[in-house]
Design a protein around this motif. Structure first.
Motif, PDB file in Angstrom:
ATOM      1  N   ALA A  63       6.588  69.309 -79.390  1.00 10.73           N
ATOM      2  CA  ALA A  63       6.334  70.747 -79.263  1.00 10.73           C
ATOM      3  C   ALA A  63       4.835  71.001 -79.181  1.00 10.73           C
ATOM      4  O   ALA A  63       4.023  70.118 -79.454  1.00 10.73           O
ATOM      5  N   ALA A  64       4.503  72.230 -78.810  1.00 12.51           N
ATOM      6  CA  ALA A  64       3.112  72.681 -78.840  1.00 12.51           C
ATOM      7  C   ALA A  64       3.044  73.966 -79.643  1.00 12.51           C
ATOM      8  O   ALA A  64       3.945  74.810 -79.563  1.00 12.51           O
ATOM      9  N   LEU A  65       1.993  74.078 -80.422  1.00 17.55           N
ATOM     10  CA  LEU A  65       1.695  75.318 -81.137  1.00 17.55           C
ATOM     11  C   LEU A  65       0.461  75.918 -80.484  1.00 17.55           C
ATOM     12  O   LEU A  65      -0.591  75.276 -80.421  1.00 17.55           O
ATOM     13  N   HIS A  66       0.605  77.121 -79.937  1.00 20.22           N
ATOM     14  CA  HIS A  66      -0.490  77.813 -79.261  1.00 20.22           C
ATOM     15  C   HIS A  66      -1.077  78.830 -80.240  1.00 20.22           C
ATOM     16  O   HIS A  66      -0.378  79.761 -80.645  1.00 20.22           O
ATOM     17  N   VAL A  67      -2.325  78.626 -80.616  1.00 20.96           N
ATOM     18  CA  VAL A  67      -2.968  79.443 -81.643  1.00 20.96           C
ATOM     19  C   VAL A  67      -4.078  80.274 -81.005  1.00 20.96           C
ATOM     20  O   VAL A  67      -4.946  79.743 -80.319  1.00 20.96           O
ATOM     21  N   ASP A  68      -4.036  81.576 -81.245  1.00 19.69           N
ATOM     22  CA  ASP A  68      -5.089  82.487 -80.811  1.00 19.69           C
ATOM     23  C   ASP A  68      -5.828  82.942 -82.067  1.00 19.69           C
ATOM     24  O   ASP A  68      -5.294  83.726 -82.854  1.00 19.69           O
ATOM     25  N   VAL A  74       2.277  80.693 -81.485  1.00 23.34           N
ATOM     26  CA  VAL A  74       3.539  80.584 -80.755  1.00 23.34           C
ATOM     27  C   VAL A  74       3.922  79.119 -80.721  1.00 23.34           C
ATOM     28  O   VAL A  74       3.082  78.257 -80.466  1.00 23.34           O
ATOM     29  N   ILE A  75       5.205  78.814 -80.976  1.00 21.10           N
ATOM     30  CA  ILE A  75       5.693  77.447 -80.841  1.00 21.10           C
ATOM     31  C   ILE A  75       6.482  77.341 -79.543  1.00 21.10           C
ATOM     32  O   ILE A  75       7.202  78.273 -79.169  1.00 21.10           O
ATOM     33  N   GLU A  76       6.317  76.214 -78.862  1.00 23.97           N
ATOM     34  CA  GLU A  76       7.013  75.952 -77.601  1.00 23.97           C
ATOM     35  C   GLU A  76       7.607  74.551 -77.655  1.00 23.97           C
ATOM     36  O   GLU A  76       6.901  73.582 -77.934  1.00 23.97           O
ATOM     37  N   ASP A  77       8.896  74.430 -77.388  1.00 28.07           N
ATOM     38  CA  ASP A  77       9.540  73.118 -77.302  1.00 28.07           C
ATOM     39  C   ASP A  77       9.154  72.499 -75.960  1.00 28.07           C
ATOM     40  O   ASP A  77       9.169  73.163 -74.932  1.00 28.07           O
ATOM     41  N   SER A 121      20.813  78.857 -85.330  1.00 28.82           N
ATOM     42  CA  SER A 121      21.648  77.650 -85.282  1.00 28.82           C
ATOM     43  C   SER A 121      21.455  76.855 -83.986  1.00 28.82           C
ATOM     44  O   SER A 121      21.759  75.675 -83.944  1.00 28.82           O
ATOM     45  N   ALA A 122      20.952  77.495 -82.953  1.00 33.16           N
ATOM     46  CA  ALA A 122      20.736  76.806 -81.674  1.00 33.16           C
ATOM     47  C   ALA A 122      19.252  76.477 -81.521  1.00 33.16           C
ATOM     48  O   ALA A 122      18.384  77.259 -81.919  1.00 33.16           O
ATOM     49  N   PRO A 123      18.945  75.321 -80.933  1.00 31.18           N
ATOM     50  CA  PRO A 123      17.538  74.990 -80.702  1.00 31.18           C
ATOM     51  C   PRO A 123      16.919  75.892 -79.645  1.00 31.18           C
ATOM     52  O   PRO A 123      17.624  76.539 -78.868  1.00 31.18           O
ATOM     53  N   LEU A 124      15.591  75.918 -79.603  1.00 30.29           N
ATOM     54  CA  LEU A 124      14.888  76.744 -78.620  1.00 30.29           C
ATOM     55  C   LEU A 124      15.183  76.311 -77.196  1.00 30.29           C
ATOM     56  O   LEU A 124      15.198  77.134 -76.288  1.00 30.29           O
ATOM     57  N   GLY A 125      15.390  75.011 -76.979  1.00 28.65           N
ATOM     58  CA  GLY A 125      15.588  74.494 -75.626  1.00 28.65           C
ATOM     59  C   GLY A 125      14.246  74.230 -74.967  1.00 28.65           C
ATOM     60  O   GLY A 125      13.201  74.709 -75.419  1.00 28.65           O
ATOM     61  N   ALA A 126      14.272  73.448 -73.899  1.00 27.22           N
ATOM     62  CA  ALA A 126      13.036  73.077 -73.200  1.00 27.22           C
ATOM     63  C   ALA A 126      12.277  74.320 -72.766  1.00 27.22           C
ATOM     64  O   ALA A 126      12.839  75.225 -72.162  1.00 27.22           O
ATOM     65  N   GLN A 127      11.006  74.373 -73.105  1.00 28.89           N
ATOM     66  CA  GLN A 127      10.091  75.467 -72.840  1.00 28.89           C
ATOM     67  C   GLN A 127      10.477  76.760 -73.563  1.00 28.89           C
ATOM     68  O   GLN A 127       9.903  77.813 -73.290  1.00 28.89           O
ATOM     69  N   GLY A 128      11.433  76.680 -74.494  1.00 23.44           N
ATOM     70  CA  GLY A 128      11.748  77.839 -75.334  1.00 23.44           C
ATOM     71  C   GLY A 128      10.578  78.131 -76.260  1.00 23.44           C
ATOM     72  O   GLY A 128       9.902  77.216 -76.726  1.00 23.44           O
ATOM     73  N   ARG A 129      10.324  79.409 -76.510  1.00 28.15           N
ATOM     74  CA  ARG A 129       9.162  79.813 -77.318  1.00 28.15           C
ATOM     75  C   ARG A 129       9.578  80.834 -78.363  1.00 28.15           C
ATOM     76  O   ARG A 129      10.512  81.605 -78.156  1.00 28.15           O
ATOM     77  N   ARG A 130       8.814  80.834 -79.475  1.00 31.38           N
ATOM     78  CA  ARG A 130       8.975  81.859 -80.514  1.00 31.38           C
ATOM     79  C   ARG A 130       7.602  82.171 -81.091  1.00 31.38           C
ATOM     80  O   ARG A 130       6.792  81.278 -81.309  1.00 31.38           O
ATOM     81  N   ASP A 131       7.362  83.454 -81.355  1.00 30.15           N
ATOM     82  CA  ASP A 131       6.169  83.859 -82.097  1.00 30.15           C
ATOM     83  C   ASP A 131       6.381  83.452 -83.550  1.00 30.15           C
ATOM     84  O   ASP A 131       7.478  83.625 -84.093  1.00 30.15           O
ATOM     85  N   LEU A 132       5.333  82.931 -84.173  1.00 26.81           N
ATOM     86  CA  LEU A 132       5.425  82.491 -85.561  1.00 26.81           C
ATOM     87  C   LEU A 132       4.620  83.419 -86.462  1.00 26.81           C
ATOM     88  O   LEU A 132       3.551  83.894 -86.082  1.00 26.81           O
TER      89      LEU A 132
END
Length: 108
Positions: free
Chosen positions: A48-53, A60-63, A76-87
């Motif tokens: 994954a990548a964590l994009h920090v501003d 933001v985390i990106e798978d 319960s479901a994974p983000l999936g390839a290139q799925g992102r979430r704000d942390l």
């Protein structure tokens, strides 16, 4: 800006700092250029990548196409390839077999 912490293998916690920009996360020793190396066989080589501003104190985390998935909080479901979430502070992520807590340090 902040850090990731896990208590799975150490009751005092294991910590990784988060720096401004892109922080690559993957299995320890499996790939060059990792910023955060996780010692877990279920974590992909480049997971994954964590994009920090640092200006907005956002993260933001990106798978990155991981094999065993990136999970966010209680989803319960994974983000999936290139799925992102704000942390946000105290969010939980699971990368393969390791659970991590996100800590965002406020400006001082």
């Amino acid at each position: 800006m902040g850090f990731l912490v896990t208590y799975q293998s150490d009751t005092y916690g294991q910590f990784w700092p988060l720096y401004a920009g892109r922080n690559l996360v993957g299995r320890a020793g499996a790939a060059d250029g990792l910023d955060i190396e996780i010692n877990d066989p279920h974590t992909s080589s480049v997971h994954a990548a964590l994009h920090v501003d640092s200006g907005t104190r956002s993260c933001v985390i990106e798978d990155l196409g991981s094999t065993n998935g990136t999970f966010y909080n209680d989803e319960s479901a994974p983000l999936g390839a290139q799925g992102r979430r704000d942390l946000r502070d105290n969010d939980r992520v699971k990368l393969g077999g390791i659970g991590l807590v996100v800590k965002i340090v406020p400006r001082g």
